[in-house]
Write an enzyme that holds these catalytic residues in place. Structure first.
Site, PDB file in Angstrom:
ATOM      1  N   SER A 138       0.852  -1.191   0.000  1.00  0.00           N
ATOM      2  CA  SER A 138       0.000   0.000   0.000  1.00  0.00           C
ATOM      3  C   SER A 138       0.882   1.234   0.000  1.00  0.00           C
ATOM      4  O   SER A 138       2.047   1.179   0.430  1.00  0.00           O
ATOM      5  CB  SER A 138      -0.892   0.014   1.260  1.00  0.00           C
ATOM      6  OG  SER A 138      -1.542   1.253   1.433  1.00  0.00           O
ATOM      7  N   TYR A 151      -2.979   0.056  10.435  1.00  0.00           N
ATOM      8  CA  TYR A 151      -2.920  -0.545   9.092  1.00  0.00           C
ATOM      9  C   TYR A 151      -1.613  -0.165   8.401  1.00  0.00           C
ATOM     10  O   TYR A 151      -0.924  -1.033   7.825  1.00  0.00           O
ATOM     11  CB  TYR A 151      -4.113  -0.070   8.266  1.00  0.00           C
ATOM     12  CG  TYR A 151      -4.063  -0.453   6.806  1.00  0.00           C
ATOM     13  CD1 TYR A 151      -4.361  -1.752   6.400  1.00  0.00           C
ATOM     14  CD2 TYR A 151      -3.738   0.486   5.833  1.00  0.00           C
ATOM     15  CE1 TYR A 151      -4.329  -2.104   5.056  1.00  0.00           C
ATOM     16  CE2 TYR A 151      -3.703   0.146   4.488  1.00  0.00           C
ATOM     17  CZ  TYR A 151      -3.997  -1.150   4.104  1.00  0.00           C
ATOM     18  OH  TYR A 151      -3.958  -1.497   2.771  1.00  0.00           O
TER      19      TYR A 151
END
Length: 246
Positions: A138, A151
């Site tokens: 990500s 996250y």
């Protein structure tokens, strides 16, 4: 070495929806001979299998359950490209009362899950000529966002493991790819309240291009490309460069 998907056998975790389904469909369209749709609930990928003309095989795989990963590797013993797309996201800043619980959950799936997949499938890839291992990380792996701090921490750790896998698996001829999407139009993004998203197809297309061009880093969408513009120099000079080079 460039990898042509035509005629290849591919496994995609989380292939039942979103980015994973788009990746599976892109490889089918590019001529893959077989795609293993590796999902927690096999029924959720049945529609993909039904329209594939027999080229999609659904297998159970849950990143939190090592026994399902080992079983999937035994079933998919002809796989040449493994794409670990499945992951989880919890919304928690560092001061949230559930921050530790969120981090524990995300680390188990996003980091330990990657290691479990790599350990199970690396020997399979080696026996089948090396192939490729593609990890969905990500943009949050290089730039945290306070609302998604846990996250981001898990994806930063996964990115670190991906770099180590690149070095470790080079000896067996396995090409490793690290994919860093920004906001993509998925159920996960919608649940997290993200907007201005790009379609999942941009990620799938970028993965195919990375395999064809033998590249490690993939920053596929609008936001990701902005971050890559600033990060690219460091990535090439430090992350991708062997520290033994002069």
């Amino acid at each position: 070495m460039p990898i042509d998907p035509k005629g290849k056998t591919v496994l995609v975790t989380g292939a039942n929806r979103g980015i994973g389904r788009s990746i599976a469909e892109a490889f089918l369209n590019a001529g893959a001979a077989k795609v293993y749709a590796a999902v927690r609930n096999p029924a959720s990928a049945q529609s993909l299998a039904n329209k594939s003309g027999g080229r999609v095989v659904v297998v159970e795989l849950d990143l939190s359950k090592p026994e399902t990963i080992t079983a999937a590797a035994a079933t998919a013993n002809d796989v040449q490209i493994v794409i670990n797309n499945a992951g989880v996201l919890r919304t928690a800043n560092p001061l949230a009362t559930d921050a530790i619980d969120c981090l524990d959950y995300e680390i188990d799936i996003n980091v330990k899950g990657l290691i479990r997949v790599a350990q199970a499938f690396a020997p399979v890839l080696a026996r089948n000529g090396g192939g490729a291992l593609v990890q969905l990380n990500s943009v949050a792996s290089v730039r945290t966002f306070s609302a998604f701090a846990t996250y981001a921490a898990s994806k930063a750790a996964a990115y670190s493991i991906t770099q180590a896998l690149r070095d470790t698996l080079a000896a067996q001829g396995t090409h490793v790819v690290s994919v860093h999407p920004g906001p993509i139009e998925t159920d996960m993004a919608q649940a997290a309240g993200l907007d201005d998203t790009d379609p999942p197809s941009v990620v799938a297309d970028a993965i195919l291009a990375a395999l064809e061009n033998d590249t490690f880093h993939v920053f596929p969408d609008k936001l990701a490309k902005q971050i890559w513009f600033a990060y690219e120099g460091f990535a090439h000079a430090v992350v991708e460069r062997s520290l033994t080079e002069g």
